[in-house]
Write a protein that holds these residues in place. Structure first.
Motif, PDB file in Angstrom:
ATOM      1  N   GLN A 174       0.704  -1.080  -0.105  1.00 48.28           N
ATOM      2  CA  GLN A 174      -0.035   0.006   0.092  1.00 48.28           C
ATOM      3  C   GLN A 174       0.963   1.063   0.058  1.00 48.28           C
ATOM      4  O   GLN A 174       0.847   2.021   0.934  1.00 48.28           O
ATOM      5  CB  GLN A 174      -1.146   0.066   1.047  1.00 48.28           C
ATOM      6  N   LEU A 175       1.652   1.514  -1.034  1.00 43.13           N
ATOM      7  CA  LEU A 175       2.585   2.419  -1.098  1.00 43.13           C
ATOM      8  C   LEU A 175       1.811   3.862  -1.205  1.00 43.13           C
ATOM      9  O   LEU A 175       0.616   4.129  -1.480  1.00 43.13           O
ATOM     10  CB  LEU A 175       3.204   2.594  -2.519  1.00 43.13           C
ATOM     11  N   ALA A 176       2.517   4.758  -0.358  1.00 44.40           N
ATOM     12  CA  ALA A 176       1.865   6.084  -0.473  1.00 44.40           C
ATOM     13  C   ALA A 176       2.613   7.257  -1.378  1.00 44.40           C
ATOM     14  O   ALA A 176       4.057   6.779  -1.176  1.00 44.40           O
ATOM     15  CB  ALA A 176       1.690   6.736   1.168  1.00 44.40           C
ATOM     16  N   PRO A 177       2.002   8.237  -1.991  1.00 46.10           N
ATOM     17  CA  PRO A 177       2.733   9.143  -2.545  1.00 46.10           C
ATOM     18  C   PRO A 177       3.552  10.143  -1.727  1.00 46.10           C
ATOM     19  O   PRO A 177       3.221  10.224  -0.730  1.00 46.10           O
ATOM     20  CB  PRO A 177       1.609   9.993  -3.614  1.00 46.10           C
ATOM     21  N   LEU A 178       4.768  10.450  -2.066  1.00 45.67           N
ATOM     22  CA  LEU A 178       5.631  11.330  -1.507  1.00 45.67           C
ATOM     23  C   LEU A 178       5.610  12.436  -2.140  1.00 45.67           C
ATOM     24  O   LEU A 178       5.606  12.699  -3.273  1.00 45.67           O
ATOM     25  CB  LEU A 178       7.199  10.856  -1.439  1.00 45.67           C
ATOM     26  N   THR A 179       5.653  13.675  -1.176  1.00 43.08           N
ATOM     27  CA  THR A 179       5.556  15.068  -1.734  1.00 43.08           C
ATOM     28  C   THR A 179       7.162  15.573  -1.836  1.00 43.08           C
ATOM     29  O   THR A 179       7.835  15.448  -0.698  1.00 43.08           O
ATOM     30  CB  THR A 179       4.885  15.947  -0.914  1.00 43.08           C
TER      31      THR A 179
END
Length: 160
Positions: A53-58
């Motif tokens: 469940q990867l999450a986007p990085l800013t």
């Protein structure tokens, strides 16, 4: 590279090495082998996302490092709401004026002179944040010269 929340490397795969671009991109653009490798990389990312469940990085803004003659510690990155400050032994993450993390960084974050044959100044080369997941990826990079090549940059996962 897949790292967990404790910065432990779980797996590593090479999809495309930097030198591969010279041989896999022709005058007409990417060749068939490069397109296959990109498709394999995309499939790997889909599988990793399904598993983790990867999450986007800013991406955070990082000013360029100061010249060697100027000390500029700690080095900082910001996304406007969060600030990451790094010195060769400490990482601080702030949300406005509130401290989220203030921790020593392990010696393993720094290349030793034996790694490159030189002493290269380390700096915060990049940082990215997933605030909802309480995670930062910090990239430690190095300044080099024509006669003293810098070690490869390292990415580290930091959570709070």
């Amino acid at each position: 590279m897949v790292r967990d929340r404790t910065d432990r490397e779980l797996e590593r795969r090479v999809i495309l090495a930097p030198a591969d671009a010279e041989t896999l991109i022709g005058a007409d653009g990417p060749g068939p082998e490069l397109r296959e490798r990109i498709a394999a990389g995309d499939a790997l990312l889909r599988a990793l996302h399904a598993r983790h469940q990867l999450a986007p990085l800013t991406a955070m803004e990082v000013p360029p490092p100061a010249p060697r003659s100027v000390r500029h510690d700690p080095l900082t990155a910001t996304d406007g709401r969060h600030t990451v400050m790094w010195s060769p032994s400490r990482l601080v993450i702030m949300a406005g004026a509130s401290s989220l993390l203030d921790a020593a960084t392990p010696a393993s974050w720094l290349a030793t002179p034996e790694d490159s044959g030189c002493t290269n100044r380390a700096f915060l080369g990049a940082a990215a944040i997933a605030a909802a997941q309480r995670a930062v990826v910090a990239t430690i990079a190095y300044l080099g010269t024509d006669t003293c090549w810098e070690p490869d940059a390292q990415q580290h996962v930091v959570t709070w």
